[in-house]
Write a protein that holds these residues in place. Structure first.
Motif: not given
Length: 276
Positions: A183-184, A199-200
């Motif tokens: 998710l980064t 939420t990502g």
């Protein structure tokens, strides 16, 4: 049935979900753990069923969600014997399938993944609250699933009460934390449906209130949904282990371990022999 009871499984794919070669490999791995003590224990009586048959009975129960008393009648033993085999063999099955599970996780951590959830029915349970899912209209456990882009299960989260929506279960289950690198910025990426917005994961555009999506947004949604369809296949295969689909009836405290066992077996089933 006679050859099955004698520990010579020949055609058990419909019973266990595993092709004959994979089943034989799994049984050999279990035998490496239990050794000769299954048939010749140092103390007490030997087990009622030979090891291959006991393994098949456990897999049969998980694959088709059969009560232990029914399995006992099929395999010529008591309900208590079948229950005991589940308790003994499920941890061993999780252990011996670790190579495939670890390999799937290692591979998937390098690639983009898909996330989705489903509700495994468990019925109403005394002292268990928040099980009823208003969306699915069933009392159960929300199971968060990570799949690769080929539609193979890679990981599942800790079960969450069915009343929780996917956006909340994503975090409560531990999936968000375990797959945080995806998710980064610059990470491999994760795709989910509209329930994961904010939420990502990458999600489709939602239609604005009283408005319409642009042609570009529709094209984007089409691309996302085509990729996301693979996680639905993964969940469908996971639910072919009927204990997660047709109603879990065993004690609730055992459900997380049953979920882990079934997940490990599904990963084992979908991994080619001799993988590198």
């Amino acid at each position: 049935m006679r050859k099955l009871i004698e520990g010579q499984p020949l055609r058990c794919e419909s019973m266990t979900g595993l092709q004959a070669g994979r089943l034989a490999d799994l049984i050999d791995r279990v035998r490496e753990i239990v050794g000769d003590e299954w048939e010749k224990p140092p103390v007490g009586r030997p087990h009622v069923l030979p090891l291959p048959t006991a393994v098949i009975a456990v897999l049969f129960g998980l694959r088709h969600n059969l009560p232990d008393e029914v399995l006992g009648e099929v395999f010529g033993c008591s309900q208590a014997t079948i229950t005991r085999y589940h308790e003994i063999l499920q941890p061993i099955l999780r252990w011996v399938t670790r190579p495939e599970v670890d390999q799937r996780l290692e591979q998937t951590h390098r690639e983009g993944v898909l996330v989705d959830g489903f509700v495994a029915p468990v019925g109403e349970r005394e002292n268990y609250h928040g099980l009823f899912s208003g969306k699915k209209h069933v009392s159960g456990q929300n199971v968060q699933v990570i799949a690769d882009l080929d539609g193979r299960v890679a990981d599942v989260g800790e079960p969450v009460n069915g009343a929780r929506h996917d956006a909340a279960a994503f975090f409560i289950s531990g999936i968000a934390e375990r797959w945080a690198d995806h998710l980064t910025p610059g990470g491999p990426g994760m795709i989910g449906d509209g329930g994961y917005q904010g939420t990502g994961p990458i999600t489709p555009h939602k239609k604005p209130p009283g408005g319409e999506l642009t042609a570009k947004q529709k094209a984007y949604n089409y691309s996302v949904n085509r990729l996301r369809a693979a996680v639905e296949r993964a969940i469908s295969h996971l639910k072919n282990w009927k204990i997660l689909k047709t109603g879990y009836h065993r004690i609730m405290t055992a459900f997380p371990d049953v979920l882990r066992t079934v997940t490990a077996l599904e990963i084992f089933r979908t991994t080619s022999p001799g993988f590198e």
